[in-house]
Write an enzyme that holds these catalytic residues in place. Structure first.
Site, PDB file in Angstrom:
ATOM      1  N   TYR A 137      60.454  14.034   1.963  1.00  0.00           N
ATOM      2  CA  TYR A 137      59.277  14.828   1.635  1.00  0.00           C
ATOM      3  C   TYR A 137      58.129  14.369   2.519  1.00  0.00           C
ATOM      4  O   TYR A 137      57.538  13.313   2.285  1.00  0.00           O
ATOM      5  CB  TYR A 137      58.971  14.648   0.145  1.00  0.00           C
ATOM      6  N   LYS A 168      61.336  18.347   3.450  1.00  0.00           N
ATOM      7  CA  LYS A 168      60.312  19.208   2.876  1.00  0.00           C
ATOM      8  C   LYS A 168      59.045  18.940   3.683  1.00  0.00           C
ATOM      9  O   LYS A 168      58.428  17.881   3.571  1.00  0.00           O
ATOM     10  CB  LYS A 168      60.072  18.918   1.397  1.00  0.00           C
TER      11      LYS A 168
END
Length: 306
Positions: A137, A168
């Site tokens: 992330y 992400k």
């Protein structure tokens, strides 16, 4: 490894008035998100105030989301922590309860400043759940880890993290995002993480999936961007994207998605409770002003429906 198609939601954590985690709304929450076109959830992340939850609370939320998830709904569990051993334990737990995948951002402390440090951090977490896809992330505004993501992909592209699925990507560089997407003929799953720029990522020619925060209440409009693009209706896609930016303009007046966005859920009739300290919760006066701003852009006729 399967790539995510469509938008995944980053849900808020429901709290009771006294600050305790409230699991009761999750079944309705998941059903609402699916109804409005979302493909799954990425829980216990920044929108979910994950770093402000205890380990037991994070596990309980993960268990409830897996239990209540609609059929075909992906549950990805954010397991990042300032304590690597806690992250490892949370990753193992996610695998044990049947989560679809796991993810982790770099810890806000100690700050990670080199790719090799980041790879070692991800390596141990991913190894704790080797049969689940692992997503890094990338949200450097949160943790200061302003590292080149293309270098991260190159560093893991030697079998070092076999279940490394992708990133992400919650950062402003559409150029870097696209370079990562193109790397090794699109080997890795690059999930777009900024709701305000979905259309540009589609226009670059290959974005397939994303994870959003404003999808909690504006998912219908965000899904509509992708649907219009697929149909070749660029003007419609622009309208939906511009409206999404109008919504973001409003929440930016009220401390962003985590605070303002969570209060929008209450205005829609789905009260998920307060934010945890040190977040400054909205006052009743601020709520009234925000509602007026949302009324002015016809938000409540376009937002998610229950």
């Amino acid at each position: 490894m399967e790539k995510i198609i469509g938008l995944i939601d980053a849900p808020f954590t429901p709290f009771r008035a006294n600050g305790d985690v409230n699991l009761e709304p999750i079944a309705v929450y998941g059903a609402m998100l699916k109804k409005n076109g979302l493909q799954g959830v990425f829980i216990n992340g920044s929108s979910g105030e994950g770093y402000m939850l205890t380990t037991d609370e994070r596990k309980a939320l993960a268990e409830e989301w897996v239990k209540q998830a609609p059929k075909g709904f992906k549950v990805i569990v954010h397991v990042g922590s300032c304590c690597l051993r806690e992250s490892v334990a949370l990753a193992r737990h996610a695998a044990e309860i049947g989560a679809w995948g796991i993810g982790a951002m770099a810890p806000p402390f100690p700050r990670i400043g080199r790719i090799e440090e980041l790879v070692k951090y991800c390596e141990q977490i991913a190894a704790a759940a080797p049969n689940l896809p692992f997503y890094y992330y990338h949200i450097p505004a949160f943790n200061g880890a302003f590292l080149p993501m293309l270098d991260l992909l190159k560093a893991v592209d030697d079998g070092r993290i076999p279940n490394f699925a992708g990133i992400k990507y919650t950062y402003e560089s559409l150029y870097e995002y696209n370079q990562c997407r193109l790397y090794a003929n699109g080997k890795f799953d690059m999930l777009h993480g900024q709701d305000e720029t979905i259309l540009p990522s589609l226009a670059q020619g290959g974005a397939q999936g994303g994870i959003g925060g404003t999808t909690n209440y504006n998912g219908r409009e965000l899904v509509a961007i992708i649907d219009a693009w697929k149909k070749g209706d660029v003007e419609a896609a622009r309208r939906h994207q511009n409206f999404a930016q109008e919504v973001i303009n409003v929440i930016c007046h009220y401390r962003g998605n985590i605070v303002g966005g969570k209060r929008i859920m209450k205005l829609m009739g789905f009260d998920l409770g307060p934010n945890r300290v040190p977040f400054q919760n909205m006052t009743d006066e601020e709520e009234a002003r925000m509602k007026a701003e949302l009324d002015a852009i016809d938000f409540f006729n376009k937002c998610n429906q229950f």
